[in-house]
Design an enzyme around this catalytic site. Structure first.
Site, PDB file in Angstrom:
ATOM      1  N   HIS A   1       0.828  -1.198   0.000  1.00 12.29           N
ATOM      2  CA  HIS A   1       0.000   0.000   0.000  1.00 12.29           C
ATOM      3  C   HIS A   1       0.872   1.261   0.000  1.00 12.29           C
ATOM      4  CE1 HIS A   1      -3.938  -1.983   1.261  1.00 12.29           C
ATOM      5  NE2 HIS A   1      -3.048  -2.957   1.323  1.00 12.29           N
TER       6      HIS A   1
ATOM      7  N   ASP B   1      -5.601   5.792   1.627  1.00 11.66           N
ATOM      8  CA  ASP B   1      -5.831   4.375   1.381  1.00 11.66           C
ATOM      9  C   ASP B   1      -7.282   4.034   1.720  1.00 11.66           C
ATOM     10  OD1 ASP B   1      -5.786   1.355   2.157  1.00 11.66           O
ATOM     11  OD2 ASP B   1      -3.838   1.696   1.209  1.00 11.66           O
TER      12      ASP B   1
ATOM     13  N   GLN C   1      13.494  -5.130  -5.948  1.00 11.25           N
ATOM     14  CA  GLN C   1      12.807  -5.964  -6.936  1.00 11.25           C
ATOM     15  C   GLN C   1      12.835  -5.379  -8.339  1.00 11.25           C
ATOM     16  OE1 GLN C   1       9.473  -8.504  -5.835  1.00 11.25           O
ATOM     17  NE2 GLN C   1       8.160  -7.233  -7.112  1.00 11.25           N
TER      18      GLN C   1
ATOM     19  N   HIS D   1       3.593 -14.035  -5.882  1.00 12.50           N
ATOM     20  CA  HIS D   1       2.367 -14.190  -5.099  1.00 12.50           C
ATOM     21  C   HIS D   1       1.198 -13.431  -5.714  1.00 12.50           C
ATOM     22  CE1 HIS D   1       3.802 -10.297  -4.000  1.00 12.50           C
ATOM     23  NE2 HIS D   1       2.884 -10.070  -3.097  1.00 12.50           N
TER      24      HIS D   1
ATOM     25  N   ASN E   1       1.446  -4.783  -6.987  1.00 11.28           N
ATOM     26  CA  ASN E   1       2.708  -4.124  -7.295  1.00 11.28           C
ATOM     27  C   ASN E   1       3.649  -5.061  -8.044  1.00 11.28           C
ATOM     28  OD1 ASN E   1       2.410  -1.466  -6.033  1.00 11.28           O
ATOM     29  ND2 ASN E   1       2.281  -2.611  -4.134  1.00 11.28           N
TER      30      ASN E   1
ATOM     31  N   ALA F   1      -5.786 -11.760  -0.036  1.00  9.36           N
ATOM     32  CA  ALA F   1      -6.182 -10.430  -0.533  1.00  9.36           C
ATOM     33  C   ALA F   1      -6.699 -10.523  -1.967  1.00  9.36           C
ATOM     34  CB  ALA F   1      -5.012  -9.455  -0.390  1.00  9.36           C
TER      35      ALA F   1
END
Length: 489
Positions: free
Chosen positions: A20, A122, A355, A370, A374, A393
């Protein structure tokens, strides 16, 4: 703007979890780069994750700042535990949720005292919409997911196709969507299927979403424009697509420090990747919140040894059953690290990895993920096909976008939505994992088709954020919409 008093001021409130926080910090920086005065509300330990990046922006002349609120100690939470990625047990996660909720009065008072022109929060901070209405300013919501997830979730809630099947494993099609999307009940969150302790909160989230000025989404037109249209029509609210926002990080320092401080030396993994052939390395990362038990970690390790490709594995923390569990933070089968590193086949990272920088390297040929949004976007922007392993999620919905709609990934075959793995959680065996990896990494027509789709999406993503691109234009439109709202007041 002639002065900071005349300048549009937007306050950003990211939730305390990497998936987030990272994109919202990127968005705040984007707003500042477009002449907006941006303020990010956060807590001391979370500020450490991106303060150096913000400091560089300030030195570059952008009007961006941090508003750091003290994080009150809570019984059962260790000092400095202010982010969901720091919670190793379910009990500690629930305590952190409670501690974050305690920030509400201070944030409300800060908004009233500051009186910004817009609050960008958010979706989990649903109460900000009421403060915004009180102040007569727009509230922009940010979910951290894409339009596909938002659309599937809306359609599942509206038509409830899962009520018409007779078992957890029987597939059903989600009706009314632009494409055929198939799911099973076992892949749905419990809250979709029945009332849970979180039902009341999710009702508030949905109500606040509809009361908000609009939804801002980290996405781009070529990826899911049909679902952007579906979402706008289904909910009847404004929505802007301004991503992939990770592409705003153009400098190596920004990419290296994005999200947190890397626990691996940059030269070590870059030199190792430089020694590998193009498309020969599998990047394996399950995000910062996934927790596996030892049985599952052993199967993953075995599968990586079985495959013919090299790999970089960002190892998830091992599952701890309770606060008294003295299990080590990271666990791997005995000898695995030594065997794979000595042979040159693998590199293991324990902690945070840069990453984006890793995925950009030409040696990376696949991404075992996963399916966090993002990670999906970062894989897309670098043109890498995927092996999908969702757990919680929005991840199962995101997987369907990759494997069923866009078709640039292969599922490992996890069928169970589970927040916390337990010793009873079904294990994906090494043969199943290595089979999916080999489809992506060992060439063949299917692999080349997936790679071609991924490369095409990568090119579209980069064009979207350039001057005149769809996301660039949507961002400009969004800033102008906020200005017009201000003028009408």
């Amino acid at each position: 703007m002639s002065s900071t008093e005349d300048q549009l001021h937007v306050i950003f409130l990211p939730y305390m979890a990497p998936g987030h926080m990272m994109p919202m910090v990127d968005i705040a920086r984007l707003f500042a780069a477009h002449g907006v005065r941006a303020t990010i509300i956060t807590t001391p330990m979370n500020a450490r994750r991106f303060k150096t990046t913000i400091d560089r922006d300030i030195r570059a002349g952008r009007h961006i700042a941090l508003e750091i609120l003290p994080f009150a100690p809570v019984p059962g939470l260790p000092e400095g535990c202010e982010n969901l990625s720091d919670t190793p047990t379910p009990e500690m996660t629930m305590r952190l949720f409670g501690a974050i909720n305690l920030l509400q009065p201070r944030i409300e008072n800060l908004l009233r005292a500051t009186r910004p022109h817009c609050v960008f929060s958010d979706v989990l901070f649903h109460w900000t919409v009421d403060v915004a209405i009180e102040l007569g300013i727009p509230r922009l919501a940010f979910s951290g997911s894409g339009f596909f997830n938002l659309s599937v979730a809306s359609a599942v809630e509206c038509y409830r196709p899962h009520d018409k099947v007779h078992s957890e494993s029987e597939p059903f099609v989600v009706h009314s969507l632009p494409d055929k999307v198939s799911l099973t009940r076992s892949q749905l969150p419990d809250i979709v299927k029945t009332e849970t302790e979180f039902s009341e909160m999710f009702h508030k989230l949905k109500l606040a979403e509809r009361k908000s000025y609009g939804m801002v989404v980290n996405s781009f037109g070529a990826l899911e424009s049909a679902y952007a249209d579906y979402y706008r029509k289904a909910l009847g609210i404004k929505a802007w697509s301004i991503g992939p926002v990770s592409l705003f990080n153009r400098e190596e320092a920004d990419k290296t420090e994005r999200g947190d401080t890397a626990t691996i030396n940059g030269d070590s993994y870059l030199n190792w990747l430089d020694s590998k052939a193009q498309n020969s390395v599998l990047y394996v990362c399950f995000g910062s919140l996934t927790r596996f038990n030892k049985s599952q970690l052993a199967e993953i390790a075995g599968a990586l040894e079985d495959t013919s490709c090299s790999f970089i594995w960002v190892v998830p923390r091992v599952l701890k059953t309770n606060d008294e569990d003295e299990e080590e933070e990271w666990w791997l089968p005995e000898g695995f690290v030594e065997r794979t590193e000595e042979s040159g086949k693998g590199m293991v990272v324990k902690g945070w990895a840069p990453q984006v920088l890793i995925l950009e390297h030409p040696a990376i040929g696949g991404f075992l993920t996963h399916c966090g949004w993002n990670s999906i976007l970062e894989g897309v922007t670098t043109g890498v096909p995927m092996v999908t392993w969702p757990t919680i999620a929005d991840q199962f919905y995101n997987e369907k976008l990759v494997t069923q709609v866009l078709k640039f990934g292969v599922p490992v075959g996890n069928e169970y939505w589970k927040v916390w793995a337990t010793e009873e959680t079904p294990v994906i065996v090494r043969e199943k994992i290595s089979r999916a990896v080999n489809v992506v990494m060992n060439g063949g027509n299917e692999a080349e088709e997936m790679r071609s789709v991924a490369k095409r999406l990568s090119e579209s993503a980069k064009k979207a954020v350039e001057d005149g691109g769809s996301s660039y234009n949507d961002l400009n439109t969004l800033v102008q919409d906020i200005k017009l709202y201000r003028q009408k007041r």
